[in-house]
Design a protein around this motif. Structure first.
Motif, PDB file in Angstrom:
ATOM      1  N   ASP A 323       0.828  -1.217   0.000  1.00  0.00           N
ATOM      2  CA  ASP A 323       0.000   0.000   0.000  1.00  0.00           C
ATOM      3  C   ASP A 323       0.859   1.263   0.000  1.00  0.00           C
ATOM      4  OD1 ASP A 323      -2.193  -1.583   0.112  1.00  0.00           O
ATOM      5  OD2 ASP A 323      -2.919  -0.890   2.071  1.00  0.00           O
ATOM      6  N   PHE A 324       2.114   1.088   0.365  1.00  0.00           N
ATOM      7  CA  PHE A 324       3.012   2.241   0.462  1.00  0.00           C
ATOM      8  C   PHE A 324       3.782   2.360  -0.842  1.00  0.00           C
ATOM      9  CE2 PHE A 324       1.838   1.217   4.678  1.00  0.00           C
ATOM     10  CZ  PHE A 324       1.915   2.381   5.417  1.00  0.00           C
ATOM     11  N   LEU A 325       3.483   3.393  -1.600  1.00  0.00           N
ATOM     12  CA  LEU A 325       4.069   3.578  -2.929  1.00  0.00           C
ATOM     13  C   LEU A 325       4.822   4.898  -2.971  1.00  0.00           C
ATOM     14  CD1 LEU A 325       0.874   2.596  -4.964  1.00  0.00           C
ATOM     15  CD2 LEU A 325       2.885   1.162  -4.540  1.00  0.00           C
ATOM     16  N   THR A 326       5.777   4.980  -3.830  1.00  0.00           N
ATOM     17  CA  THR A 326       6.510   6.249  -3.983  1.00  0.00           C
ATOM     18  C   THR A 326       5.609   7.320  -4.572  1.00  0.00           C
ATOM     19  OG1 THR A 326       7.281   5.480  -6.138  1.00  0.00           O
ATOM     20  CG2 THR A 326       8.767   5.156  -4.284  1.00  0.00           C
ATOM     21  N   THR A 327       4.493   6.884  -5.187  1.00  0.00           N
ATOM     22  CA  THR A 327       3.601   7.841  -5.835  1.00  0.00           C
ATOM     23  C   THR A 327       2.457   8.304  -4.923  1.00  0.00           C
ATOM     24  OG1 THR A 327       2.419   5.941  -6.728  1.00  0.00           O
ATOM     25  CG2 THR A 327       4.070   6.973  -8.139  1.00  0.00           C
ATOM     26  N   ASN A 328       2.398   7.808  -3.687  1.00  0.00           N
ATOM     27  CA  ASN A 328       1.360   8.285  -2.764  1.00  0.00           C
ATOM     28  C   ASN A 328       1.547   9.775  -2.478  1.00  0.00           C
ATOM     29  OD1 ASN A 328       0.264   5.758  -2.568  1.00  0.00           O
ATOM     30  ND2 ASN A 328       1.181   5.273  -0.580  1.00  0.00           N
ATOM     31  N   ALA A 329       0.444  10.417  -2.066  1.00  0.00           N
ATOM     32  CA  ALA A 329       0.527  11.839  -1.731  1.00  0.00           C
ATOM     33  C   ALA A 329       1.433  12.041  -0.511  1.00  0.00           C
ATOM     34  CB  ALA A 329      -0.874  12.383  -1.438  1.00  0.00           C
ATOM     35  N   ILE A 330       2.049  13.195  -0.442  1.00  0.00           N
ATOM     36  CA  ILE A 330       2.934  13.522   0.681  1.00  0.00           C
ATOM     37  C   ILE A 330       2.167  13.423   1.999  1.00  0.00           C
ATOM     38  CG2 ILE A 330       4.184  15.437   1.774  1.00  0.00           C
ATOM     39  CD1 ILE A 330       5.051  16.314  -0.981  1.00  0.00           C
ATOM     40  N   GLY A 331       2.770  12.789   2.979  1.00  0.00           N
ATOM     41  CA  GLY A 331       2.150  12.717   4.312  1.00  0.00           C
ATOM     42  C   GLY A 331       1.082  11.662   4.439  1.00  0.00           C
ATOM     43  N   THR A 332       0.954  10.775   3.430  1.00  0.00           N
ATOM     44  CA  THR A 332      -0.052   9.710   3.530  1.00  0.00           C
ATOM     45  C   THR A 332       0.610   8.339   3.496  1.00  0.00           C
ATOM     46  OG1 THR A 332      -0.415   9.427   1.148  1.00  0.00           O
ATOM     47  CG2 THR A 332      -1.669  11.167   2.258  1.00  0.00           C
ATOM     48  N   GLY A 333       1.927   8.278   3.770  1.00  0.00           N
ATOM     49  CA  GLY A 333       2.628   6.995   3.749  1.00  0.00           C
ATOM     50  C   GLY A 333       3.271   6.757   2.402  1.00  0.00           C
ATOM     51  N   PHE A 338      14.072   4.239  -3.731  1.00  0.00           N
ATOM     52  CA  PHE A 338      15.119   3.212  -3.760  1.00  0.00           C
ATOM     53  C   PHE A 338      14.977   2.184  -2.642  1.00  0.00           C
ATOM     54  CE2 PHE A 338      17.140   7.176  -5.393  1.00  0.00           C
ATOM     55  CZ  PHE A 338      17.062   6.838  -6.734  1.00  0.00           C
ATOM     56  N   GLU A 339      13.824   2.173  -1.976  1.00  0.00           N
ATOM     57  CA  GLU A 339      13.605   1.097  -1.027  1.00  0.00           C
ATOM     58  C   GLU A 339      12.530   0.162  -1.566  1.00  0.00           C
ATOM     59  OE1 GLU A 339      13.260   2.532   2.970  1.00  0.00           O
ATOM     60  OE2 GLU A 339      15.353   3.147   2.978  1.00  0.00           O
ATOM     61  N   SER A 340      12.179  -0.828  -0.809  1.00  0.00           N
ATOM     62  CA  SER A 340      11.307  -1.890  -1.290  1.00  0.00           C
ATOM     63  C   SER A 340      10.088  -2.003  -0.390  1.00  0.00           C
ATOM     64  CB  SER A 340      12.098  -3.204  -1.279  1.00  0.00           C
ATOM     65  OG  SER A 340      11.270  -4.284  -1.604  1.00  0.00           O
TER      66      SER A 340
END
Lengths: 392, 392, 392
Positions: A323-333, A338-340
């Protein structure tokens, strides 16, 4: 003065136990760009427990802290009222009972490190109150109400400053040993679960920096904390089946964040098998709803007959933070670049239990990263870890 | 429960010793622009040692830390296998055996502070493994393999982060007491040396900030750490001749840095003479390749006959860091401006040993700076230091 | 092994006591904008005291530190010579005797927190030397010479760096129990005072951040430290009248700063009344010029006759820092904006002393701010605080 270091006065009023442990680790990694090949003091603890008839107290310091540059911190500091076996009370700083592996003493876990499931459970020690007990033989429960902020981190003692957004954490865990109800000898059929609910304040992180189970690379973290307060719930299921020298054990844990316009789940589980080659039984170590100290049939003695006990095991675990994506909005997880957000781990382990108080451990830990940590160009991590441990 | 605080259970399986020390110091300086006239807790330690037949463990905390604002740190945390007197094994955090004075317990050194030689030996406590023993009566050795980074400093627990440039330190020390081989009574002819090899990572400092032996002005440090990784070797020679109440002792230590296009040496040595005015012998305190606890012929008792023991001594030491110049290239060991790369020190000391566990110390320490520390316009420092000490 | 945890060897040479305490607090505030409703470990201490005939030593660590994020610090580390009851000597780190409530063990104070008077007395623990004793039965004195900088704060260990502006603190306290002189049974007529003189260095703060007695809002602090060195004197008067189960107690303390062209006073006092509902006497707890451990007539035992002791009390206190104004010149003691320079406090307290070593505490603390802390729009603070305590 037996079964460890404990003293009693003549009148039986006072009991004093001195407890400690030293875990001297070595870790080595391949590829080793991400973490040090190093000697480490994983835990060095010293404390006392005191019994005064129906009251008890425990106080322990951790001297081997790795965060904070070797600083010493407080682990246990609590007072108990233990008159009723089915309803004991505790106040102070203690370890809330988040599942089987977390509840177990780190001296007696099957592998050198707990599974990645442990990262979903927040800080190990917390401050508050707890009721616990064994109302029916073989049925164990614990219910606690705590700050939910742990201790020994910058936010931990935020409890002395403004914390109006931070509600308390409520936790309940119930487990039972069906083998005990049924009277099956040499067996454990441990089944149970927990549920916990709390709130996280604005700016708080979704989770700790998640390392591999070999304590190597940091795999999963977020770019920043939650922008607004979020509701957090945790739940877990646990199962352990032991018969004679063989044990199967599994846990499944979910952490759920309910924010303003978003939901995020972290899920992790593990399954393991362990075999006491030298024939001791896991049932003999089961107590208070968890597995504890093993007493080898024959203790190790140079030139004598005894070689101690040998335990071999394997564990598979899976961590899912998709559920945690680099494309999520700022401050929403938002997943850190470069992590997994997913990885799985195979661990092979051996425990050589020389005496009830001395053990040597060796683990091989292979971690596969689903989304490669591309900046370091690694897709997996192999770790060999070893430990020399004494506890009393 | 004798010879200090140690307890044993009835079956002889468990032994528990509780150890501690308090060193309450006063220091006064002239000229006093460079350091405080102050009361100080130099060391305040508390720990336990545990024996379980062939296994032993030690765990101790230092509560009197002066760096880090009074923070508490870990000193000893190790586990030993002591079945063979000639080949004992140790794992965890311990003090590697860098020479005679460093190896000695700080409660029993001849002067209030060790010589400036001590600054060449890096952090006192380190993490790793060690083999040691006394294979022949009077011959002692120790060989260790450690992180080489110490503990309780910012870099110390870098062992949990990336440390790929930092190789381990290998150390071997061999010493013998020829008087023991020859059967000379009341004498010690201690001779030996050590050699150690390691590597320092980029950014690491050549040495700790070197203070005077009175713990006053900081005399020697460098403007910045090494720009690239350097090979580091250390070697030392030690000699102690004691007959009856008189002891001569000397050590010579060299630290060598082999960098990319440069070589830098630090050299220091000391020589000292000590006299037990009340007639005890230094040979009676010699054990395990070093000098230890002295038992006065008569303990101090008010109004009684005993006054304890009195030890008087003098030491000369010389510190030479003349390879380190303010004109060296950046990152190759550049002397800090307004500091000194050479100094020598005279110390006069008195130890009043009231009981084996209580002593009062007074030292006069005169330091001459070769290159005056011009910014503070001082060419020398006179220090009067005192200590009240209890250890158990 | 009685009266707490203390051991003695067969020959009577060594005595070892193991001391500890756990104070598990809960605090709740209304309005709660200013401080957290929180569980807290107020104090968690573990230490030893050792007796060697005429010598004694004490060493204790505080594991429940709230400043510094849970760091552990040193409380007591001193060595005593106790041959003469009227003239004992102490060196190391200890608690100088600034008045009655400060001198008392925090386990035995009448209310959960000391009065606001306590903020005028600087750091609790300090380093230096002290003479103390009871030259005449019922007359107690203590005279100390210390750094005056405490410990475990950033400036505390400034004692290892330049401190040439900082003179030592000299303190003398004399108290007597007239009831003891007169032979009045079951009564205490405690009267006395102290005077202390020192100097504060440039940049030092006039006082600690003053919180309410419920440990809620920070009421009083200054915008910055003193620009230049100031002379500081402290004086206090103390009175305690106890007869049977009732005790009246009061203290008045003044801290005076004599700066370059300005004078600033801080004054605080409290008066309290306490009643032992269950009929024990305060005189039975009086020892060494202060009140100590209470032994209930009947200890608490579930299902038995005993319920322990109950103490009820009320305290009024007044803090006056009206010399400190927001309009004062910079560096001369300028009140921080939106804080208050006067407040008074009513506390109602109950102590349920279950056994001599276990007590539960509940306090209601009402604070009125003279100059409202307008930024947070509060004119008062109500606090409910609770504590579960065990000490040994």
């Amino acid at each position: 003065f037996k079964n460890g270091l404990s003293l009693e006065d003549a009148s039986g009023t006072w009991k004093l136990g001195i407890n400690g442990r030293v875990q001297a680790d070595y870790r080595s990694f391949s590829p080793d760009v991400a973490a040090a090949d190093t000697f480490n003091i994983r835990r060095a603890r010293l404390g006392v427990n005191v019994g005064l008839k129906d009251f008890a107290a425990r106080l322990e310091g951790e001297y081997g802290g790795t965060s904070g540059n070797g600083s010493v911190g407080l682990t246990y500091a609590h007072m108990d009222y233990i008159h009723f076996n089915g309803f004991k009370l505790r106040a102070g700083q203690f370890k809330p009972s988040y599942g089987l592996e977390r509840s177990m003493n780190a001296n007696f876990t099957d592998f050198q490190e707990r599974g990645s499931t442990d990262y979903l459970l927040g800080a190990t020690f917390d401050r508050g109150i707890m009721a616990y007990g064994e109302p029916i033989a073989g049925l164990f429960y614990s219910a606690s109400w705590t700050n939910g902020k742990g201790v020994n981190t910058a936010s931990a003692n935020g409890d002395e400053t403004d914390a109006k957004y931070d509600n308390k954490d409520a936790l309940i865990r119930v487990v039972g040993n069906i083998a005990q109800f049924a009277g099956w000898k040499d067996s454990v059929v441990h089944i149970g679960g927990f549920y916990a609910k709390g709130e996280q304040e604005p700016g708080s992180s979704p989770t700790l920096n998640v390392q591999t189970e070999g304590r190597g690379a940091i795999v999963f973290s977020t770019e920043e904390g939650f922008a607004k307060a979020v509701d957090r719930s945790r739940q877990g299921y646990e199962l352990a089946l032991a018969h004679g020298p063989v044990k199967l054990q599994a846990e499944h844990i979910t952490e759920h964040f309910d924010g303003n316009g978003f939901n995020r789940d972290l899920t992790a589980w593990y399954a393991s098998i362990n075999w006491l080659v030298t024939g001791e039984t896991f049932a003999s170590t089961y107590k208070d709803g968890m597995f504890g100290r093993l007493r080898p049939k024959q203790e190790f003695a140079w030139g004598g007959d005894g070689w101690g006990a040998l335990q071999l095991g394997a564990r598979y675990s899976k961590f899912d933070g998709s559920d945690f994506l680099t494309t999520n909005a700022i401050g929403t997880g938002r997943l850190k670049a470069f992590e997994s957000n997913e990885f799985d781990t195979w661990t092979l382990g051996a425990n050589w239990i020389l005496t009830p108080y001395v053990r040597l451990i060796a683990n091989y830990v292979h971690t596969s990263f689903d989304t490669p940590i591309t900046v370091k160009a690694i897709h997996h991590e192999d770790a060999i870890t070893m430990r020399a441990q004494v506890d009393f």
